[in-house]
Write an enzyme that holds these catalytic residues in place. Structure first.
Site, PDB file in Angstrom:
ATOM      1  N   HIS A  76       0.835  -1.194   0.000  1.00 26.05           N
ATOM      2  CA  HIS A  76       0.000   0.000   0.000  1.00 26.05           C
ATOM      3  C   HIS A  76       0.873   1.249   0.000  1.00 26.05           C
ATOM      4  O   HIS A  76       2.045   1.217   0.387  1.00 26.05           O
ATOM      5  CB  HIS A  76      -0.913   0.003   1.223  1.00 26.05           C
ATOM      6  CG  HIS A  76      -1.941  -1.085   1.184  1.00 26.05           C
ATOM      7  ND1 HIS A  76      -2.879  -1.251   2.182  1.00 26.05           N
ATOM      8  CD2 HIS A  76      -2.195  -2.052   0.273  1.00 26.05           C
ATOM      9  CE1 HIS A  76      -3.669  -2.279   1.877  1.00 26.05           C
ATOM     10  NE2 HIS A  76      -3.258  -2.785   0.729  1.00 26.05           N
ATOM     11  N   GLU A  97       0.833   3.805   1.948  1.00 24.90           N
ATOM     12  CA  GLU A  97       1.296   4.135   3.292  1.00 24.90           C
ATOM     13  C   GLU A  97       2.487   3.261   3.686  1.00 24.90           C
ATOM     14  O   GLU A  97       3.458   3.743   4.272  1.00 24.90           O
ATOM     15  CB  GLU A  97       0.161   3.939   4.319  1.00 24.90           C
ATOM     16  CG  GLU A  97      -1.078   4.773   4.046  1.00 24.90           C
ATOM     17  CD  GLU A  97      -2.127   4.075   3.179  1.00 24.90           C
ATOM     18  OE1 GLU A  97      -3.301   4.451   3.286  1.00 24.90           O
ATOM     19  OE2 GLU A  97      -1.771   3.153   2.403  1.00 24.90           O
ATOM     20  N   CYS A 127      -5.962   1.015   5.666  1.00 25.01           N
ATOM     21  CA  CYS A 127      -6.447  -0.295   6.095  1.00 25.01           C
ATOM     22  C   CYS A 127      -5.915  -0.577   7.495  1.00 25.01           C
ATOM     23  O   CYS A 127      -5.056   0.146   8.016  1.00 25.01           O
ATOM     24  CB  CYS A 127      -6.017  -1.377   5.108  1.00 25.01           C
ATOM     25  SG  CYS A 127      -4.262  -1.810   5.227  1.00 25.01           S
ATOM     26  N   CYS A 182      -2.054  -1.084   7.686  1.00 35.11           N
ATOM     27  CA  CYS A 182      -1.365   0.207   7.570  1.00 35.11           C
ATOM     28  C   CYS A 182      -1.561   1.044   8.825  1.00 35.11           C
ATOM     29  O   CYS A 182      -0.634   1.720   9.288  1.00 35.11           O
ATOM     30  CB  CYS A 182      -1.852   0.969   6.336  1.00 35.11           C
ATOM     31  SG  CYS A 182      -1.268   0.265   4.779  1.00 35.11           S
TER      32      CYS A 182
END
Length: 158
Positions: A79, A81, A107, A110
């Site tokens: 992701h 992040e 999410c 993360c």
């Protein structure tokens, strides 16, 4: 033309970073800043040197979401992040006490990384469709969460 707020400015930079994403299911970008200075950026993409979804296709897995529904997720990529946090670590940039900007609520995985990295503020353009656990975690950990638009991001073939 009106001058954007700092939050709007950094969200626009997230949109620019997202254009580098290599998974068409998750064109997200992330910018981590402290004192209005950019520390690092990230976007959705495969680990360095490995095939990208846009070239090799998705690696889909079924996941049970917070509502008990089975959803499909691509697990080939990191992701935005995650990539931003990894870039900071790789190049020795402290992100403790920083703010993280991203296009949707992070999410749960993360969110846990964000808390442990010492990030104190998260600003999202929109909500992620499964963000209940992330919001609860941020609240418990004392991370300020700000969502700029009351819109929910949904992915196809959830």
């Amino acid at each position: 033309m009106s001058r954007p707020s700092w939050d709007e400015y950094f969200i626009e930079l997230c949109k620019a970073a997202a254009k580098r994403a290599t998974c068409n299911r998750g064109r997200n970008g992330c910018v981590i800043v402290r004192d209005r200075r950019i520390l690092c950026t990230g976007y959705v993409g495969s680990p360095s040197g490995l095939p990208h979804c846009d070239d090799a296709g998705h690696t889909m897995r079924k996941v049970l979401d917070e509502n008990g529904n089975i959803t499909q997720h691509c697990v080939r990529t990191l992701h935005a992040e995650q990539n931003a946090i990894i870039q900071a670590a790789k190049f020795g940039v402290s992100i403790n006490e920083a703010s993280l900007y991203t296009l949707m609520t992070p999410c749960f995985t993360c969110a846990k990384m964000i808390v442990n990295a010492g990030i104190k503020r998260v600003v999202c353009e929109k909500k992620y469709h499964a963000d209940k656990d992330s919001i609860e975690l941020f609240t418990q950990a004392g991370v300020d969460i700000c969502v700029l638009k009351d819109e929910i991001v949904n992915y196809p073939d959830q």
